[in-house]
Design a protein around this motif. Structure first.
Motif, PDB file in Angstrom:
ATOM      1  N   MET A  32      20.913  12.669   9.956  1.00  0.00           N
ATOM      2  CA  MET A  32      20.736  12.089   8.620  1.00  0.00           C
ATOM      3  C   MET A  32      19.911  10.815   8.741  1.00  0.00           C
ATOM      4  N   VAL A  33      18.887  10.699   7.904  1.00  0.00           N
ATOM      5  CA  VAL A  33      18.021   9.524   7.923  1.00  0.00           C
ATOM      6  C   VAL A  33      17.774   9.090   6.483  1.00  0.00           C
ATOM      7  N   THR A  34      17.982   7.798   6.208  1.00  0.00           N
ATOM      8  CA  THR A  34      17.730   7.268   4.866  1.00  0.00           C
ATOM      9  C   THR A  34      16.804   6.069   4.954  1.00  0.00           C
ATOM     10  N   TRP A  35      16.132   5.770   3.860  1.00  0.00           N
ATOM     11  CA  TRP A  35      15.274   4.592   3.752  1.00  0.00           C
ATOM     12  C   TRP A  35      15.519   3.975   2.386  1.00  0.00           C
ATOM     13  N   GLU A  36      15.882   2.719   2.385  1.00  0.00           N
ATOM     14  CA  GLU A  36      16.109   1.982   1.145  1.00  0.00           C
ATOM     15  C   GLU A  36      15.184   0.781   1.108  1.00  0.00           C
ATOM     16  N   SER A  76       4.583   6.103  12.712  1.00  0.00           N
ATOM     17  CA  SER A  76       4.519   6.817  11.435  1.00  0.00           C
ATOM     18  C   SER A  76       4.124   5.950  10.251  1.00  0.00           C
ATOM     19  N   ILE A  77       4.378   4.656  10.347  1.00  0.00           N
ATOM     20  CA  ILE A  77       4.078   3.757   9.227  1.00  0.00           C
ATOM     21  C   ILE A  77       3.406   2.492   9.763  1.00  0.00           C
ATOM     22  N   PRO A  78       2.786   1.714   8.895  1.00  0.00           N
ATOM     23  CA  PRO A  78       2.122   0.495   9.360  1.00  0.00           C
ATOM     24  C   PRO A  78       3.117  -0.631   9.630  1.00  0.00           C
ATOM     25  N   ILE A  79       3.775  -0.546  10.771  1.00  0.00           N
ATOM     26  CA  ILE A  79       4.723  -1.577  11.192  1.00  0.00           C
ATOM     27  C   ILE A  79       4.610  -1.703  12.711  1.00  0.00           C
ATOM     28  N   GLN A 114       0.838  -1.194   0.000  1.00  0.00           N
ATOM     29  CA  GLN A 114       0.000   0.000   0.000  1.00  0.00           C
ATOM     30  C   GLN A 114       0.877   1.250   0.000  1.00  0.00           C
ATOM     31  N   ASP A 115       0.274   2.390  -0.268  1.00  0.00           N
ATOM     32  CA  ASP A 115       1.010   3.653  -0.203  1.00  0.00           C
ATOM     33  C   ASP A 115       1.369   3.954   1.246  1.00  0.00           C
ATOM     34  N   VAL A 116       2.633   4.233   1.471  1.00  0.00           N
ATOM     35  CA  VAL A 116       3.127   4.583   2.803  1.00  0.00           C
ATOM     36  C   VAL A 116       3.927   5.875   2.660  1.00  0.00           C
ATOM     37  N   ALA A 117       3.642   6.819   3.518  1.00  0.00           N
ATOM     38  CA  ALA A 117       4.305   8.129   3.462  1.00  0.00           C
ATOM     39  C   ALA A 117       5.675   8.051   4.141  1.00  0.00           C
ATOM     40  N   ASN A 139       8.404   9.532   3.322  1.00  0.00           N
ATOM     41  CA  ASN A 139       9.020  10.857   3.480  1.00  0.00           C
ATOM     42  C   ASN A 139       8.547  11.536   4.764  1.00  0.00           C
ATOM     43  N   GLN A 140       7.288  11.357   5.121  1.00  0.00           N
ATOM     44  CA  GLN A 140       6.780  11.944   6.367  1.00  0.00           C
ATOM     45  C   GLN A 140       7.368  11.229   7.577  1.00  0.00           C
ATOM     46  N   ALA A 141       7.535   9.913   7.473  1.00  0.00           N
ATOM     47  CA  ALA A 141       8.144   9.146   8.561  1.00  0.00           C
ATOM     48  C   ALA A 141       9.596   9.582   8.768  1.00  0.00           C
ATOM     49  N   LEU A 142      10.318   9.802   7.676  1.00  0.00           N
ATOM     50  CA  LEU A 142      11.708  10.254   7.765  1.00  0.00           C
ATOM     51  C   LEU A 142      11.790  11.631   8.414  1.00  0.00           C
ATOM     52  N   SER A 143      10.908  12.521   8.021  1.00  0.00           N
ATOM     53  CA  SER A 143      10.886  13.868   8.603  1.00  0.00           C
ATOM     54  C   SER A 143      10.570  13.817  10.090  1.00  0.00           C
ATOM     55  N   ALA A 144       9.583  13.000  10.460  1.00  0.00           N
ATOM     56  CA  ALA A 144       9.209  12.869  11.876  1.00  0.00           C
ATOM     57  C   ALA A 144      10.372  12.308  12.689  1.00  0.00           C
TER      58      ALA A 144
END
Length: 128
Positions: free
Chosen positions: A40-44, A97-100, A13-16, A18-23
């Motif tokens: 610094m925060v990254t998501w791969e 922030s995300i569905p986890i 599903q669509d997960v934001a 970028n908003q989770a990284l900002s938070a």
């Protein structure tokens, strides 16, 4: 200079993200009294079928299976209590922030040492 690297399978599903990284960046900045420019925060995303956990391969990130893989790199002058607080903060912020599920997040801390980090054009030495 905290660096947080997150890896997961792609979400169905669509997960934001970028908003989770900002938070997460803001939470780390506020909790550690660190200017956000130093966080610094990254998501791969891992490729589908390139992550095995519990003997099972998955194509998509689940809320409760195939844990998010998080690496935290932060200065070695942090106390064990401060490290534990950072780990909890990261887990709580991501799960909020995300569905986890918070129980489906794996975080590893790696200390960074004075004179072992290059940033802003030079080798950094801790001023403690």
């Amino acid at each position: 200079m905290p660096l947080v690297r997150i890896k997961s399978l792609p979400f169905k599903q669509d997960v934001a993200v970028n908003q989770a990284l900002s938070a997460l960046s803001e939470a780390i900045s506020n909790a550690g009294n660190i200017e956000e420019r130093h966080v610094m925060v990254t998501w791969e995303y891992l490729s589908k079928s390139h992550y095995i956990h519990n003997g099972k391969v998955a194509d998509y990130q689940s809320e409760t299976a195939h844990p998010l893989l998080v690496d935290l790199v932060a200065p070695n002058f942090n106390t064990e209590e401060e490290i534990a607080q950072m780990l909890e903060l990261i887990a709580n912020t991501i799960a909020g922030s995300i569905p986890i599920s918070k129980e489906n997040i794996f975080i590893n801390f790696t200390p960074a040492y004075s004179d072992g980090v290059y940033d802003e054009g030079h080798v950094i030495e801790w001023d403690i």
